[in-house]
Design a protein around this motif. Structure first.
Motif, PDB file in Angstrom:
ATOM      1  N   LEU A  93     -18.532  25.090 -23.646  1.00 27.11           N
ATOM      2  CA  LEU A  93     -18.990  23.797 -24.172  1.00 27.11           C
ATOM      3  C   LEU A  93     -18.120  23.342 -25.340  1.00 27.11           C
ATOM      4  N   ALA A  98     -17.072  21.588 -19.255  1.00 22.50           N
ATOM      5  CA  ALA A  98     -18.442  21.492 -18.746  1.00 22.50           C
ATOM      6  C   ALA A  98     -18.582  22.099 -17.353  1.00 22.50           C
ATOM      7  N   VAL A 101     -19.555  25.843 -17.326  1.00 22.93           N
ATOM      8  CA  VAL A 101     -20.835  26.265 -17.910  1.00 22.93           C
ATOM      9  C   VAL A 101     -21.846  26.717 -16.851  1.00 22.93           C
TER      10      VAL A 101
END
Length: 124
Positions: A93, A98, A101
């Motif tokens: 992050l 992204a 993640v």
């Protein structure tokens, strides 16, 4: 439930052992070139330490219970791996990655399920 926990722990062990050994044995530059660009944010020793933690955590998910030597360590290994995945998600992050993640969160949830099960209703 016990069988489900064994299956989840086995899958986690395979994933973390493979990832950990790769980080512990490959140079940081090679890892970064293969897509693990986060490795450039850490020293070579730190990357190897992360790999060692993951590999040892993988062994801790299976060996204590399989050998019946301190089987309570399975829950602690799962907790440690869950914490490791919290750190991994935070790094991704922070780096604006992204897309990296969700796999960390899936591994986090699976490790948390094993920890919950082995600390609670399906303790050894």
């Amino acid at each position: 439930m016990n069988i489900a926990l064994w299956i989840i722990a086995g899958l986690l062990a395979v994933a973390f052992l493979a990832a950990g050994l790769m980080k512990a044995t490959q140079p940081r530059e090679k890892l970064a070139a293969s897509g693990m660009t986060w490795a450039t944010d850490f020293s070579a020793g730190s990357v190897k330490a992360i790999g060692a933690v993951e590999a040892l955590g993988a062994l801790g998910l299976i060996l204590p219970a399989a050998l019946n030597i301190a089987p309570a360590l399975v829950a602690w290994a799962a907790t440690g791996l869950a914490l490791t995945m919290i750190g991994a998600a935070a790094v991704h992050l922070r780096r604006g990655e992204a897309k990296a993640v969700p796999p960390s969160l899936v591994l986090l949830v699976l490790a948390a399920v094993v920890a919950w099960g082995r600390f609670g209703p399906q303790a050894f």
